[in-house]
Design a protein around this motif. Structure first.
Motif: not given
Length: 339
Positions: A5, A10-13, A25-27, A29, A35
């Motif tokens: 995060k 921003y949590e990286v998915l 990266f898709r993340a 918020d 997203e």
């Protein structure tokens, strides 16, 4: 990186893709519950690439248009710089090569209108190509990459006379390293639409110097030589965009967009709405396909201008990663060992 995060927000998915200068990266918020995409600058990049990275943020931040990817923030954590941008679902424009005339016109018109908006704010894109454009499931164009976009007042981050962009889509003035104005994007969009309409590029060779010479000297074949039943009006519009002399092209993107609209076949114009066809199946487009690693390249050549031009080209293509370049092999190899 997955699961981290950044900035406690921003949590990286998942990793979306790798380029020569950044990883995307898709993340999520977590503060706003939406997203986003994170474009994370790679640590090894040169200073001029780093400057272009921040230049992209500055250029994109001036733009607010439905056909241009939005930028939300620029930040860093532990020395790792990243852009926070709109996450766009869709397919690359390359999946629409070739397309019927009504699709070429509709998507081309959207691209031209988006670039007209950017040009009105003194932003020149300089790298229009299918890889930098997406089509959403609703048929909406999104211009994705502003990494080479140049505000009129920006300081140069490349040497005078340096060729920058993607050779197959370069304008003649770009191919010669000349000063650029908005008409360079008109030519590049002409190349994109030629390829969409015919399935082939107007100029195509594996030899980069020969390709640049073709961009400068060789007139393109009429589109009807590839697609005999293409509407003459569309053929003429695209060929005008591909004029070698900027003064002979459309002088604005608005004029280009209007000419495309006027070239719409009558049967398509009478339709209540133009629907873009579903994108072609792509073996690498599946959601579970692993991200492709870029090809790592070491360049050694004592011809500095040729070497720098080739580096510039390779760094604009996400399929390649230049890890070292110098006038001789030993020096270039030493650069890679120091990474």
């Amino acid at each position: 990186m997955i699961g981290r995060k950044l900035r406690n927000r921003y949590e990286v998915l998942e990793r979306v893709g790798d380029g020569s200068t950044a990883t995307v990266f898709r993340a999520m918020d977590t503060r706003l519950g939406r997203e986003v995409a994170l474009k994370v600058l790679l640590p090894h990049v040169r200073e001029n690439t780093r400057v272009r990275f921040f230049q992209e943020a500055t250029a994109a931040a001036q733009l607010n248009h439905p056909n241009i990817m939005a930028i939300y923030d620029i930040d860093e954590e532990d020395g790792q710089h990243f852009l926070v941008v709109e996450y766009v679902e869709g397919d690359p424009l390359s999946d629409f090569i070739p397309s019927p005339p009504d699709v070429v016109i509709e998507l081309g018109r959207q691209i031209a209108q988006a670039l007209a908006y950017a040009h009105a704010r003194h932003i020149i894109h300089r790298d229009i190509k299918p890889a930098n454009i997406k089509v959403t499931p609703a048929g909406q164009i999104k211009i994705m990459d502003l990494g080479l976009a140049l505000p009129r007042e920006a300081k140069r981050v490349t040497a005078a006379g340096m060729i920058i962009g993607t050779p197959a889509y370069l304008s003649p003035e770009q191919a010669q390293g000349h000063p650029l104005d908005a008409r360079t994007d008109i030519y590049s969009l002409g190349v994109v639409l030629y390829e969409m309409a015919t399935g082939v590029l107007p100029f195509d060779t594996d030899d980069i110097p020969a390709l640049l010479l073709q961009q400068v000297k060789q007139p393109p074949k009429p589109l009807r030589e590839h697609v005999p039943d293409i509407p003459a009006a569309l053929d003429n519009v695209i060929l005008r965009a591909l004029e070698k002399q900027p003064a002979r092209r459309f002088q604005t993107m608005d004029a280009f967009a209007s000419a495309l609209k006027a070239a719409m076949p009558a049967s398509a114009a009478e339709s209540s709405s133009t629907q873009t066809r579903p994108p072609v199946e792509s073996a690498s487009a599946g959601p579970d396909a692993p991200a492709q690693e870029p090809l790592r390249i070491v360049l050694a050549d004592d011809h500095k201008l040729l070497r720098k031009t080739l580096v510039s080209y390779l760094e604009s293509n996400d399929a390649y990663l230049v890890v070292g370049e110098a006038s001789d092999g030993d020096e270039a190899l030493q650069q890679t060992l120091e990474l």
